[in-house]
Design a protein around this motif. Structure first.
Motif, PDB file in Angstrom:
ATOM      1  N   GLY A 183       0.784  -1.225   0.000  1.00  0.00           N
ATOM      2  CA  GLY A 183       0.000   0.000   0.000  1.00  0.00           C
ATOM      3  C   GLY A 183       0.813   1.271   0.000  1.00  0.00           C
ATOM      4  O   GLY A 183       0.273   2.356   0.203  1.00  0.00           O
ATOM      5  N   ILE A 184       2.111   1.162  -0.208  1.00  0.00           N
ATOM      6  CA  ILE A 184       2.970   2.342  -0.214  1.00  0.00           C
ATOM      7  C   ILE A 184       2.916   3.010  -1.581  1.00  0.00           C
ATOM      8  O   ILE A 184       3.039   2.346  -2.608  1.00  0.00           O
ATOM      9  N   ALA A 185       2.704   4.304  -1.603  1.00  0.00           N
ATOM     10  CA  ALA A 185       2.588   5.041  -2.854  1.00  0.00           C
ATOM     11  C   ALA A 185       3.904   5.013  -3.623  1.00  0.00           C
ATOM     12  O   ALA A 185       4.989   4.999  -3.025  1.00  0.00           O
ATOM     13  N   LEU A 186       3.790   5.024  -4.954  1.00  0.00           N
ATOM     14  CA  LEU A 186       4.987   4.976  -5.790  1.00  0.00           C
ATOM     15  C   LEU A 186       5.913   6.164  -5.522  1.00  0.00           C
ATOM     16  O   LEU A 186       7.138   6.031  -5.559  1.00  0.00           O
ATOM     17  N   GLY A 187       5.317   7.328  -5.246  1.00  0.00           N
ATOM     18  CA  GLY A 187       6.141   8.501  -4.954  1.00  0.00           C
ATOM     19  C   GLY A 187       6.960   8.313  -3.694  1.00  0.00           C
ATOM     20  O   GLY A 187       8.115   8.730  -3.620  1.00  0.00           O
ATOM     21  N   ASP A 188       6.357   7.662  -2.678  1.00  0.00           N
ATOM     22  CA  ASP A 188       7.097   7.399  -1.441  1.00  0.00           C
ATOM     23  C   ASP A 188       8.224   6.395  -1.679  1.00  0.00           C
ATOM     24  O   ASP A 188       9.309   6.506  -1.110  1.00  0.00           O
ATOM     25  N   ILE A 189       7.936   5.404  -2.514  1.00  0.00           N
ATOM     26  CA  ILE A 189       8.971   4.407  -2.832  1.00  0.00           C
ATOM     27  C   ILE A 189      10.131   5.079  -3.565  1.00  0.00           C
ATOM     28  O   ILE A 189      11.301   4.823  -3.271  1.00  0.00           O
ATOM     29  N   ARG A 190       9.802   5.942  -4.492  1.00  0.00           N
ATOM     30  CA  ARG A 190      10.846   6.643  -5.248  1.00  0.00           C
ATOM     31  C   ARG A 190      11.710   7.496  -4.319  1.00  0.00           C
ATOM     32  O   ARG A 190      12.939   7.502  -4.422  1.00  0.00           O
ATOM     33  N   ASP A 191      11.055   8.226  -3.386  1.00  0.00           N
ATOM     34  CA  ASP A 191      11.809   9.056  -2.451  1.00  0.00           C
ATOM     35  C   ASP A 191      12.703   8.201  -1.563  1.00  0.00           C
ATOM     36  O   ASP A 191      13.829   8.588  -1.229  1.00  0.00           O
TER      37      ASP A 191
END
Length: 289
Positions: A67-75
């Motif tokens: 459930g982790i957003a792609l933007g958070d994963i990228r950061d």
């Protein structure tokens, strides 16, 4: 017995997608948003994915499934790349800690939103759009006793002056709701003010007359607030607000002047002049320092 099969050192996007449980389209999207670096291309011009790419894809898939957003994963990956020389295991722990903090904050916001939705469903009004700090001030009122216009006014006030300003304004509505005669006077004065439309000149005698009526009503309202003990509740609001600290303030609040320049109003020049005269009368009543 030795195997004659030798795994490829690089694979095409279709194989990479199949192994990681993703799709070629998703992988292309990862490239577009900077989540996955562009890999080398073969002689045919097609992307080729190596072992490190596959590891990154598996991490992306696992975190996205959580459930982790792609933007958070990228950061998180960007932070990892910036931590040059650090142990890879420590980097992963740091990433997961930051992601857990983000998820906790998101869960808190989700709980707040669910509570607001439950309030709106239960009360059939816009009460749930107001902050808890404001709605707690209205808990003493019978369900459904507030007018829709009262709630709309609180919504605007909270946007301009924040929850504290709206909670103090809520005191007025508590007094009006619990004192029918006072509410009748409020409706009468409001109606007289609304009659001061664009057809009325600012120097029309009715402007000064309604200003006197407004001042008399506000004085009576304040007296009721003090006599009923609601004024003490307002004093307690300031203490509660201080206890909340910065956590009680809205991050997207704007200044009064900025809000006034962006919020449309229906006050005619005559009505604005009426309010100015009423404020002058109130200032004359105030003790001098």
């Amino acid at each position: 017995m030795p195997s004659s099969f030798v795994p490829p050192r690089q694979v095409k996007i279709g194989d990479a997608a199949a192994f990681s449980g993703s799709t070629p389209r998703a992988i292309r999207h990862y490239h577009e948003i900077g989540l996955l670096p562009e890999p080398e291309r073969g002689g045919d011009g097609r992307r080729r994915y190596g072992y490190e790419d596959m590891i990154r894809l598996l991490w992306i898939r696992k975190m996205a499934d959580a459930g982790i957003a792609l933007g958070d994963i990228r950061d998180a990956f960007a932070i990892s790349m910036a931590s040059a020389g650090a142990d890879s295991g420590d980097e992963i722990v740091d990433i997961l800690e930051r992601l857990e903090e983000a998820l906790t904050a998101r869960e808190t916001e989700s709980r707040r939103q669910r509570a607001a939705v439950r309030r709106m469903r239960a009360e059939g009004s816009r009460m749930g759009l107001l902050s808890d700090f404001v709605t707690e001030r209205l808990e003493s009122l019978p369900e459904g006793s507030l007018r829709q216009a009262d709630l709309d006014s609180l919504l605007v006030t909270e946007r301009i002056f924040g929850p504290l300003g709206a909670a103090i304004q809520a005191t007025r509505f508590v007094a009006l709701t619990t004192h029918p005669a006072l509410r009748e006077d409020s409706d009468r004065v409001d109606g007289a003010e609304e009659a001061l439309d664009d057809s009325v000149a600012v120097d029309d005698p009715r402007v000064a007359q309604v200003a006197v009526e407004r001042h008399a009503f506000e004085s009576a309202l304040q007296a009721v607030i003090e006599e009923s003990g609601l004024g003490k509740h307002d004093d307690a609001l300031f203490d509660d607000w201080d206890d909340l600290g910065s956590g009680g303030r809205e991050a997207d609040s704007m200044s009064v002047l900025e809000a006034a320049g962006k919020m449309p109003y229906d006050f005619s020049p005559a009505r604005l002049r009426c309010r100015e005269l009423a404020e002058e009368l109130a200032a004359q009543d105030s003790p001098t320092t």
